[in-house]
Design an enzyme around this catalytic site. Sequence first.
Site, mmCIF file in Angstrom:
data_model
loop_
_atom_site.group_PDB
_atom_site.id
_atom_site.type_symbol
_atom_site.label_atom_id
_atom_site.label_comp_id
_atom_site.label_asym_id
_atom_site.label_seq_id
_atom_site.Cartn_x
_atom_site.Cartn_y
_atom_site.Cartn_z
ATOM 1 N N GLY A 1 14.137 53.406 35.041
ATOM 2 C CA GLY A 1 14.695 53.069 33.636
ATOM 3 C C GLY A 1 13.644 53.502 32.888
ATOM 4 N N GLY B 1 9.281 50.839 29.108
ATOM 5 C CA GLY B 1 9.313 49.726 28.278
ATOM 6 C C GLY B 1 10.316 48.770 28.924
ATOM 7 N N SER C 1 11.746 58.417 36.600
ATOM 8 C CA SER C 1 12.552 59.185 37.248
ATOM 9 C C SER C 1 13.636 59.271 36.811
ATOM 10 C CB SER C 1 12.505 58.439 38.906
ATOM 11 O OG SER C 1 12.940 57.570 38.839
#
Length: 180
Positions: A19, A22, A93
């Site tokens: 993701g 943050g 990723s």
Amino acid sequence: MENSTFIKNKKLLTWWLTGLSGAGKTTLARALAEDLRDQGYPVCVLDGDEIRQGLSKDLGFSMAEREEQSRRVAETAKILNQNGILAIVSLVSPSLQGRSLARDIIGKEHFVESYISTPLQICQQRDVKGLYAKAKLDSGLQLTGIGAPYEAPTNADCVIDTSQTELTTATQQLRAFLKE
């Protein structure tokens, strides 16, 4: 030791938390690890920021270097699993190809792709590392989701929006994969 080893009759797993910066990947990874350790499981968190300080300190942030980072982490997670240790990867990723390679390296039966789908606006509000503020000031900064692409998973095993899901609930959702 074979890759099909089980701990307490549970399959060895690597949770791959992907993701934006943050989104809550590291917080969730650490909470899951603590929960699993409390239950007696050997577990290791592989955090992207920590890996970049050592194993991948020679890499930059081009797409090729980000994919190499994912490959290195996947190889490390595979070794951990082969040695009886659960792995929790907390890594942006950003590419589908990089995560697909990680799944192939680790083995699809051991890989739990977990998309931490927290909206960009929430990640920008959190801005724990100050990266979004830097990206506003420097248009050349290739921050994933701003100046560099992020390819969201299309078939993630688990999707969690940390702005909508409490940490305890999210941890339970991830832990449930041990029972399958």
